[in-house]
Design a protein around this motif. Structure first.
Motif, PDB file in Angstrom:
ATOM      1  N   THR A 214      -2.752   3.080   1.917  1.00 39.55           N
ATOM      2  CA  THR A 214      -1.292   3.133   1.947  1.00 39.55           C
ATOM      3  C   THR A 214      -0.776   4.271   1.067  1.00 39.55           C
ATOM      4  O   THR A 214      -1.242   4.450  -0.061  1.00 39.55           O
TER       5      THR A 214
ATOM      6  N   VAL B 237       5.776   8.198   1.724  1.00 39.01           N
ATOM      7  CA  VAL B 237       6.117   9.252   2.677  1.00 39.01           C
ATOM      8  C   VAL B 237       5.981  10.621   2.003  1.00 39.01           C
ATOM      9  O   VAL B 237       5.452  11.565   2.592  1.00 39.01           O
TER      10      VAL B 237
ATOM     11  N   ILE C 213       6.440  10.011  11.806  1.00 35.66           N
ATOM     12  CA  ILE C 213       6.262   8.631  11.337  1.00 35.66           C
ATOM     13  C   ILE C 213       6.968   7.656  12.271  1.00 35.66           C
ATOM     14  O   ILE C 213       6.409   6.609  12.626  1.00 35.66           O
TER      15      ILE C 213
ATOM     16  N   GLU D  66       5.060   4.771  14.306  1.00 34.01           N
ATOM     17  CA  GLU D  66       5.487   3.382  14.119  1.00 34.01           C
ATOM     18  C   GLU D  66       5.845   2.754  15.472  1.00 34.01           C
ATOM     19  O   GLU D  66       5.479   1.596  15.744  1.00 34.01           O
TER      20      GLU D  66
ATOM     21  N   ILE E  48       1.195   2.563  12.791  1.00 27.17           N
ATOM     22  CA  ILE E  48       1.478   2.468  11.357  1.00 27.17           C
ATOM     23  C   ILE E  48       2.589   1.456  11.132  1.00 27.17           C
ATOM     24  O   ILE E  48       3.301   1.077  12.064  1.00 27.17           O
ATOM     25  N   ARG E  49       2.720   1.044   9.872  1.00 29.22           N
ATOM     26  CA  ARG E  49       3.813   0.167   9.462  1.00 29.22           C
ATOM     27  C   ARG E  49       4.497   0.828   8.284  1.00 29.22           C
ATOM     28  O   ARG E  49       3.830   1.352   7.377  1.00 29.22           O
ATOM     29  N   VAL E  50       5.826   0.846   8.294  1.00 31.87           N
ATOM     30  CA  VAL E  50       6.620   1.457   7.225  1.00 31.87           C
ATOM     31  C   VAL E  50       7.447   0.370   6.570  1.00 31.87           C
ATOM     32  O   VAL E  50       8.051  -0.455   7.259  1.00 31.87           O
TER      33      VAL E  50
ATOM     34  N   ARG F 297       9.711   4.836   0.641  1.00 36.33           N
ATOM     35  CA  ARG F 297       9.122   4.163   1.804  1.00 36.33           C
ATOM     36  C   ARG F 297       7.610   4.301   1.764  1.00 36.33           C
ATOM     37  O   ARG F 297       7.078   5.390   1.549  1.00 36.33           O
TER      38      ARG F 297
ATOM     39  N   VAL G 154       3.854   3.721   3.695  1.00 35.94           N
ATOM     40  CA  VAL G 154       3.311   3.783   5.047  1.00 35.94           C
ATOM     41  C   VAL G 154       1.869   3.304   4.999  1.00 35.94           C
ATOM     42  O   VAL G 154       1.082   3.759   4.172  1.00 35.94           O
ATOM     43  N   GLU G 155       1.555   2.363   5.889  1.00 30.99           N
ATOM     44  CA  GLU G 155       0.175   1.898   5.988  1.00 30.99           C
ATOM     45  C   GLU G 155      -0.265   1.928   7.441  1.00 30.99           C
ATOM     46  O   GLU G 155       0.547   1.785   8.359  1.00 30.99           O
TER      47      GLU G 155
END
Length: 149
Positions: A57, A60, A78, A82, A87-89, A99, A101-102
């Motif tokens: 993770t 940004v 991104i 997403e 990805i998940r934000v 923010r 991001v993973e």
């Protein structure tokens, strides 16, 4: 094409080196971009997924620095990643302005399937011209150049 106006021995060496480095980078990047595009993703998407896959993770801002892009471009990439579920934000727990991001399981699966081919391609392209010792020397010299700036 040979330049007819010399600028001095050191200056001419710098110019020649810069041109060759730029040409080599552009040629390798074009090949890399084409092979990544065959999988339906852009180089920026690939770079973000690869960074998250290998580093975990990230903020940004960290991603922007790592893949040498602009904040505006990263925002668009991104959002696209997403929307594809790769990805998940989410907001940082300690600072809601940041923010995080993973990578998702789907994103991990995608990059895990692409990355071995990517490594094989790079190894083939670089290996066609350079021995391992030369690669190590080139890497060391490029790092030295980067750090001097």
């Amino acid at each position: 094409m040979k330049r007819t106006k010399p600028y001095g021995p050191r200056e001419d060496a710098v110019l020649r080196t810069h041109i060759e480095l730029s040409r080599a980078y552009n040629k390798l990047r074009a090949k890399e971009t084409a092979t990544i595009a065959e999988h339906g993703i852009t180089m920026a998407q690939f770079a973000i997924l690869e960074a998250l896959y290998h580093l975990g993770t990230l903020r940004v801002g960290q991603i922007t620095e790592l893949i040498l892009s602009t904040p505006g471009n990263i925002t668009v990439v991104i959002k696209n990643l997403e929307s594809k579920g790769w990805i998940r934000v989410y907001p940082c727990e300690t600072d809601r302005r940041i923010r995080m991001v993973e990578i998702t399981e789907a994103g991990s699966g995608l990059i895990a399937s692409l990355f071995p081919d990517h490594v094989r391609n790079l190894t083939a392209w670089y290996g066609a011209a350079l021995e391992t010792e030369e690669l190590n020397t080139l890497s060391r010299l490029l790092r030295k150049l980067e750090k001097a700036q």
